[in-house]
Design an enzyme around this catalytic site. Structure first.
Site, PDB file in Angstrom:
ATOM      1  N   LEU A  12       0.711  -1.194  -0.372  1.00 63.17           N
ATOM      2  CA  LEU A  12       0.131   0.146  -0.183  1.00 63.17           C
ATOM      3  C   LEU A  12       1.176   1.298   0.103  1.00 63.17           C
ATOM      4  O   LEU A  12       0.801   2.006  -1.171  1.00 63.17           O
ATOM      5  CB  LEU A  12      -0.645   0.045   1.326  1.00 63.17           C
ATOM      6  CG  LEU A  12      -2.021   1.414   1.043  1.00 63.17           C
ATOM      7  CD1 LEU A  12      -2.528   1.074   0.478  1.00 63.17           C
ATOM      8  CD2 LEU A  12      -2.876   1.172   2.751  1.00 63.17           C
ATOM      9  N   ASP A  36      12.110   4.434  13.141  1.00 66.10           N
ATOM     10  CA  ASP A  36      11.916   4.021  14.041  1.00 66.10           C
ATOM     11  C   ASP A  36      11.019   4.173  14.317  1.00 66.10           C
ATOM     12  O   ASP A  36      11.124   5.449  14.751  1.00 66.10           O
ATOM     13  CB  ASP A  36      13.054   3.416  15.021  1.00 66.10           C
ATOM     14  CG  ASP A  36      12.596   2.629  16.222  1.00 66.10           C
ATOM     15  OD1 ASP A  36      11.574   2.107  15.836  1.00 66.10           O
ATOM     16  OD2 ASP A  36      13.494   2.642  16.800  1.00 66.10           O
ATOM     17  N   TYR A 123      -2.969  -9.989  16.119  1.00 62.82           N
ATOM     18  CA  TYR A 123      -3.587  -9.314  15.182  1.00 62.82           C
ATOM     19  C   TYR A 123      -4.485  -8.207  14.699  1.00 62.82           C
ATOM     20  O   TYR A 123      -4.023  -7.009  15.308  1.00 62.82           O
ATOM     21  CB  TYR A 123      -3.559  -9.831  13.833  1.00 62.82           C
ATOM     22  CG  TYR A 123      -3.888  -8.553  12.736  1.00 62.82           C
ATOM     23  CD1 TYR A 123      -2.569  -7.686  12.415  1.00 62.82           C
ATOM     24  CD2 TYR A 123      -4.361  -8.596  11.391  1.00 62.82           C
ATOM     25  CE1 TYR A 123      -2.895  -6.292  11.448  1.00 62.82           C
ATOM     26  CE2 TYR A 123      -4.949  -7.487  10.150  1.00 62.82           C
ATOM     27  CZ  TYR A 123      -3.381  -6.620  10.343  1.00 62.82           C
ATOM     28  OH  TYR A 123      -3.381  -6.012   9.162  1.00 62.82           O
TER      29      TYR A 123
END
Length: 281
Positions: A12, A36, A123
């Site tokens: 994406l 990061d 998730y």
């Protein structure tokens, strides 16, 4: 405007960067190696002077997350919190990409933007936590949930199906999971349209219209690859037990888009017919 795209190397993310550059926007495209996203200091520096931050970074290994939830939480919840704080302190609008997995997948009607979050997997839990963090830390946010993504710039369902069908001459695909196959290029276009239109902060659904089973989508893929769709046989989810439960129903409604005058993505079959040559190339 100046845009920052985080997770720019993903399927994406690459389409978001390409879409923005096509529109002539000033884009900083940062990958995992560049930034990061859990470091407040590093993120603050990256966001400084930016008008819009698009967070495409995510831990998307759904099954691995079941045994690595802490790692998934860092990327899917801690990082959005860091990005949200940095966006708010620098006056940037945050566009955060989320998922259908925040729902339980048991509905019989399209999920609304305000429906209760009931994730059933690690998730899904970490992505739901990321949504909560964005709402808490960045008042000027757009949370865009999407699902069943495919695209030209990474591994995805259509590429796998076309390869396996060609190698084996047939395959079994589940016919008891329903969702909305969605092209990443269309999601990228929607994200840009939402910001350009200046829609109110809130949650929106960025999936194609219509609905299909994985079996129906696989048949469309095989047909686009020049093979006989009938070589795709039906099976059930019970035959493919995975560590993480898959939602049986992942259809998302688009009422919030319609309420602000933004057109949802068109029907998945129409979009697949356009996308197929690029995705399967």
């Amino acid at each position: 405007m100046r845009w920052l795209v985080v997770g720019a190397a993903g399927m994406l993310g690459q389409d978001v960067v390409a879409c923005l550059r096509t529109h002539g926007e000033d884009v900083d495209a940062l990958t995992r190696a560049d930034l990061d996203v859990t470091s407040q200091g590093a993120v603050e520096a990256a966001v400084r002077g930016v008008d819009v931050v698009v967070n495409c970074a995510a831990y998307t290994a759904v099954d691995a997350a079941e045994s690595q939830e802490a790692t998934a939480f860092e990327v899917n919840a801690v990082a959005p919190a860091v990005l949200a704080r940095a966006s708010a302190s620098n006056g940037a609008r945050l566009v955060h990409v989320s998922t259908d997995y925040v729902f339980d997948g048991t509905s019989e009607r399209p999920y609304g933007e305000g429906d209760p979050l009931r994730p059933r997997s690690a998730y899904g839990r970490t992505k739901a936590a990321g949504e909560w963090a964005v709402r808490a830390e960045a008042p000027d946010h757009l949370i865009v949930r999407t699902a069943w993504l495919y695209g030209a710039h990474g591994p995805c369902f259509p590429k796998t199906i076309a390869r396996v069908a060609a190698e084996r001459g047939g395959l079994d695909v589940v016919a008891d999971q329903v969702g909305q196959p969605t092209w990443t290029a269309d999601v990228a276009d929607l994200l840009v349209r939402l910001v350009a239109t200046g829609v109110p902060a809130g949650t929106y659904h960025g999936t194609a219209s219509g609905r299909a089973t994985w079996h129906e989508f696989a048949q469309a893929v095989v047909g686009a690859a020049g093979m006989d769709p009938s070589i795709v046989r039906t099976t059930t989810s019970a035959e493919y037990v995975r560590p993480a439960p898959r939602p049986a129903f992942s259809v998302l409604g688009h009422d919030a888009l319609l309420a602000v005058g933004v057109d949802p993505i068109a029907d998945w079959r129409d979009r697949w017919s356009t996308a197929a040559s690029q995705v399967l190339a």
